[in-house]
Design an enzyme around this catalytic site. Structure first.
Site, PDB file in Angstrom:
ATOM      1  N   TYR A   1       5.434  -9.369 -87.406  1.00 56.21           N
ATOM      2  CA  TYR A   1       6.102 -10.665 -87.288  1.00 56.21           C
ATOM      3  C   TYR A   1       7.500 -10.653 -87.916  1.00 56.21           C
ATOM      4  CZ  TYR A   1       1.636 -12.775 -85.869  1.00 56.21           C
ATOM      5  OH  TYR A   1       0.478 -13.089 -85.215  1.00 56.21           O
TER       6      TYR A   1
ATOM      7  N   LYS B   1      -6.112  -0.624 -86.822  1.00 52.13           N
ATOM      8  CA  LYS B   1      -6.220  -0.033 -85.488  1.00 52.13           C
ATOM      9  C   LYS B   1      -5.721   1.409 -85.638  1.00 52.13           C
ATOM     10  CE  LYS B   1      -7.077  -0.514 -81.050  1.00 52.13           C
ATOM     11  NZ  LYS B   1      -8.452  -0.635 -80.535  1.00 52.13           N
TER      12      LYS B   1
ATOM     13  N   ASP C   1     -10.582  -4.589 -82.914  1.00 54.48           N
ATOM     14  CA  ASP C   1     -11.337  -5.072 -81.749  1.00 54.48           C
ATOM     15  C   ASP C   1     -12.818  -5.221 -82.104  1.00 54.48           C
ATOM     16  OD1 ASP C   1     -11.080  -2.333 -82.066  1.00 54.48           O
ATOM     17  OD2 ASP C   1     -11.251  -1.856 -79.937  1.00 54.48           O
TER      18      ASP C   1
ATOM     19  N   ASP D   1      -3.844 -13.178 -88.617  1.00 56.51           N
ATOM     20  CA  ASP D   1      -3.552 -14.448 -87.959  1.00 56.51           C
ATOM     21  C   ASP D   1      -4.672 -14.765 -86.961  1.00 56.51           C
ATOM     22  OD1 ASP D   1      -2.272 -16.628 -86.912  1.00 56.51           O
ATOM     23  OD2 ASP D   1      -0.620 -15.537 -85.991  1.00 56.51           O
TER      24      ASP D   1
ATOM     25  N   ASP E   1      -8.245 -17.340 -87.606  1.00 58.39           N
ATOM     26  CA  ASP E   1      -8.507 -18.497 -86.737  1.00 58.39           C
ATOM     27  C   ASP E   1      -9.877 -18.370 -86.076  1.00 58.39           C
ATOM     28  OD1 ASP E   1      -6.235 -19.863 -87.301  1.00 58.39           O
ATOM     29  OD2 ASP E   1      -5.489 -19.964 -85.242  1.00 58.39           O
TER      30      ASP E   1
END
Ligand code: NAD
Length: 361
Positions: A142, A193, A225, A249, A253
């Site tokens: 980000y 990952k 994943d 992030d 959520d």
């Protein structure tokens, strides 16, 4: 010396829910003898309307001088079309995170047994869920440079971002996660990952180095994943999850939604010295603002986190959590968590019930 809190009500339901949280602070000061004081400031759309800035300099100065910050929420349709993006309410929040170097985001996903029906998962899969997601908040893809949209020689446009983490950034968020696990069930799952991305290969290596200083805490690794899948398959296997900004992030959520009641979830963003900004996970809910029906519990539980993590007042924090649980036991529910055989109450009635329960502890 008295510890100072800056209360930033913000926009939408922000002022309604922070007003109830302040009543809880009053009990902590008057009945439990905490040496705390607070002041208010403007941020977000409220800041923009009053001063032309979503983060007025006066608010930033107060935030820097405070020991902790309690925020309601920012944003709303009134400011969505501001042509200058730097004036939008969300910029007030991002500015605070950046200026105060709040790199460690704590997002608990707790499902009170009384609300097990609110989740879309089967009650036996989620009842009693208690996960802490530790998300790195100021680095990763980000913020990485270079970034942008460029035109290639053939005239086609190409968008690009940079996913970058330095060793020190990984180490400091790792420490937050391991310290947290020590106070909980002593398990850290680091999500990466590493089968594809070099930056997360380094992430994994550094997490293993940090783990050497915490022999009492068990470290495991999981690809992102698989973590997304495991969160809906068997979420109670997790204690603390630590991950980078983007994965965090998304996963936080997802975990919040497992509880089915975003009006119940607090969060914290901490700097290196455990100074923090505390806020509910939800937004400013413009659809219900001013109606007196918003759930104040996430903000009240944010006060509990503030006392525990920034002021070291774990006992009082636990009392606030017990008071919330007691009110749920009494069957009181705001509209967002209403179910059969419970009684619907508004924001103020819910706040007052928590205050009464807290005073009785
Ligand atoms: P939201 O979280 O504000 O609302 C989503 C839904 O949940 C709405 O139906 C709302 O009524 C409900 N809800 C949220 N909090 C509730 C509460 N305490 N009690 C009862 N119901 C509640 O998300 P959104 O609608 O996507 O965003 C609205 C505004 O909030 C936008 O301007 C967005 O940018 C902003 N926002 C701010 C923050 C923040 O301040 N940290 C976070 C997310 C969104």
């Amino acid at each position: 010396m008295s510890k100072k809190i800056l209360v930033l009500p913000g926009d939408g339901i922000g002022p309604e829910i922070t007003a109830e949280a302040v009543k809880v602070l009053e009990v902590c000061r008057d009945q439990f003898g905490l040496d705390i004081s607070w002041d208010e400031g403007l941020v977000g759309g409220a800041g923009f309307d009053a001063t032309g800035e979503p983060l007025p300099p006066e608010t930033l100065d107060k935030a820097k001088a405070a020991d902790a910050i309690l925020l309601g929420a920012v944003g709303g349709p009134k400011w969505d079309k501001l042509p200058d993006i730097s004036k939008r309410p969300e910029r007030g929040l991002l500015g605070l995170r950046k200026e105060l170097k709040l790199f460690g985001n704590l997002r608990p996903a707790i499902l009170y047994p009384q609300l097990a029906d609110a989740s879309s998962l089967k009650p036996e899969v989620v009842s009693g869920l208690d996960i802490m997601i530790v998300r790195e908040l100021t680095g990763g893809i980000y913020f990485g440079q270079p970034r942008g949209i460029r035109e290639l020689e053939n005239g086609e446009r190409e968008g690009f971002n940079t996913y970058v983490y330095s060793e020190s950034e990984i180490r400091r968020i790792g420490k937050v996660a391991f310290e947290m696990a020590r106070k909980r069930n002593k398990k850290v799952c680091s999500v990466d990952k590493a089968n594809v991305l070099e930056v997360t290969m380094l992430w994994k290596e550094v997490m293993e180095e940090v783990a050497k200083d915490y022999p009492d805490v068990e470290l495991s690794h999981m690809y992102v994943d698989n973590a997304a899948m495991q969160l809906v398959r068997a979420p109670k296997q997790f204690d603390v999850i630590v991950t980078g900004n983007m994965f965090g992030d998304i996963l936080s959520d997802e975990a919040a939604m497992l509880t089915g009641s975003i009006g119940m979830l607090p969060s914290a963003s901490l700097d290196e010295n455990a100074k923090g900004m505390y806020e509910p996970c939800h937004g400013s809910a413009p659809d219900i603002a001013g109606l007196g029906v918003a759930n104040p519990l996430a903000t009240i539980l944010s006060v509990a986190m503030l006392l525990r993590y920034s002021f070291g007042e774990g006992e009082v924090a636990t009392k606030i959590e017990q008071a919330v649980s007691k009110v749920l036991d009494q069957g009181l529910r705001t509209a967002d968590i209403l179910s059969a055989d419970t009684r619907k109450v508004g924001t103020q009635e819910m706040g007052a019930a928590v205050v009464e329960a807290l005073k009785a502890l």
